[in-house]
Design an enzyme around this catalytic site. Structure first.
Site, short mmCIF file in Angstrom:
data_model
loop_
_atom_site.label_atom_id
_atom_site.label_comp_id
_atom_site.label_asym_id
_atom_site.label_seq_id
_atom_site.Cartn_x
_atom_site.Cartn_y
_atom_site.Cartn_z
CE LYS B 111 -2.81 2.99 2.79
NZ LYS B 111 -3.68 3.24 3.95
N GLY B 172 -8.06 9.09 9.17
CA GLY B 172 -8.37 9.14 10.59
C GLY B 172 -9.36 10.21 10.98
CB ALA B 203 -8.17 7.35 4.35
N GLY B 204 -10.80 7.82 5.98
CA GLY B 204 -11.79 8.86 6.27
C GLY B 204 -13.14 8.38 6.75
CG ASN B 225 -6.29 1.36 11.46
OD1 ASN B 225 -6.78 1.02 12.53
ND2 ASN B 225 -5.00 1.32 11.28
CB THR B 226 -9.10 5.70 12.80
OG1 THR B 226 -7.74 5.79 12.37
CG2 THR B 226 -9.24 6.44 14.11
#
EC number: 2.8.1.10
Lengths: 67, 287
Positions: B111, B172, B203-204, B225-226
């Site tokens: 990645k 994040g 993301a986001g 992830n977050t």
């Protein structure tokens, strides 16, 4: 003494030595690691014969959590 | 309807085939055990990891590899934290070496993330394109994190990215899908000559509905992830994300109805027992 840099830190070793010997104090399994000398990856099979000497910059990395 | 009619094709990226369209990061969990259980609940087959300096002489912590079953998950090493082409290429090669010695199939992909700004964590498009080209030429399948800019996305595909991964919003941030129009354009452009070309929203996302929205737009997968790791209950959020990616994917395949200003009746117009008190316009309306 010989001056090298390991993970950005100035380090002294008493003589040129193979990567295997340099990693002797590292407690994580060797297959969790990758090693770079002067920005070139050293394959694990070559740790015994790749000698680290004066002025070499060594990076020892592992994997951590990330996204 | 039979179960067969609800089947879906797997997601193919480079040499890898994934049944789950959710790719999950391994950072920012409170404990390694929580991460392990969240990955399990998410149903993912592919987890991202970062390359960092080993703490050489004072090892006290656990190693993440003791908590990720290398036989179950394909690891996807990232170049997170790199701001230049040279550093990103080095990080990718180091990740490849670790996965090779682990015997994990993820050793042939990466990645790619080359940041341009530490506050927004937005990517540097010039460095990203250069790094993507170098890594692809070196044999990597490059899954390329990028902004929602359609022009950059096209450039990345052209220089050999195996998948383009535009951000829904800053890494994040949990802000969700901020520019669905741009993502729609990226999907249209990149799939123009190959409908299977993988586009993954990376993301986001903040919650399950963001994931569904991304999939409904036509994305092939979502990487997050977050949103799981920092949820109040990460394992439950992982479960929610698993269902959201499936819900969005099936909705995309099924095709949404067009949006209309006025209502259209679901029940028959004929045989209604009531009268319509509001004049001729009301004759067109029913519920």
């Amino acid at each position: 003494m010989i001056d090298i840099t390991v993970n950005g830190r100035p380090t002294q070793i008493d003589r040129p030595m193979p990567i295997d010997e340099l990693l002797v104090t590292v407690e994580v399994p060797k297959n969790y690691l990758a090693v770079e000398v002067n920005e070139d990856v050293v394959p694990r099979e070559d740790y015994g014969e790749t000698i680290v000497g004066e002025g070499d910059r060594v990076e020892v990395v592992t994997l951590v959590g990330g996204g | 309807m039979t179960t067969d009619a609800l089947s879906d094709s797997p997601l193919k990226i480079g040499s890898h085939t994934l049944t789950s369209r959710l790719l999950v990061g391994t950072g920012r969990y409170d404990t390694m055990e929580q991460m392990r259980d969240s990955l399990d609940a998410s149903g993912t087959e592919c987890v991202t990891v970062a390359v960092r300096r080993e703490r050489l002489y004072d090892r006290t912590g656990q190693n993440i590899l003791d908590f990720i079953d290398s036989d179950r998950y394909i690891l996807l090493p990232n170049t997170a934290g790199c701001y230049t082409t040279a550093d990103a290429v080095r990080a990718a090669k180091l990740g490849r070496e670790i996965l090779r010695t682990l015997g994990n199939p993820g050793s042939d992909w990466v990645k790619l993330e080359v940041l341009g700004d530490s506050k927004t964590l937005l990517p540097d498009p010039v460095e990203t394109v250069a790094a993507c080209e170098q890594l692809a030429a070196d044999g990597f399948s490059v899954l390329c994190y990028t902004s929602d800019c359609p022009v950059t996305a096209q450039r990345l595909k052209k220089v050999g990215a195996a998948a383009v991964m535009p951000a829904g919003s800053p890494i994040g941030s949990g802000a969700g899908i901020l520019n669905p129009a741009n993502l729609q354009i990226i999907l249209e452009y990149l799939k123009e000559d190959d409908e299977d070309y993988p586009v993954i929203i990376d993301a986001g996302v903040g919650t399950a509905s963001d994931v569904s929205v991304a999939m409904e737009l036509g994305a092939d997968g979502v990487l997050l992830n977050t949103a799981i790791a920092h949820a109040r209950e990460p394992v439950r959020m992982a479960h929610a994300m698993r269902m959201a990616v499936d819900a969005g994917r099936h909705a995309a395949l099924a095709g949404r109805i067009p949006k209309r200003l006025y209502g259209t009746a679901s029940s028959p117009q004929e045989g209604v027992i009531s009268t319509r008190p509001y004049g001729s316009q009301a004759d067109e309306i029913g519920s």
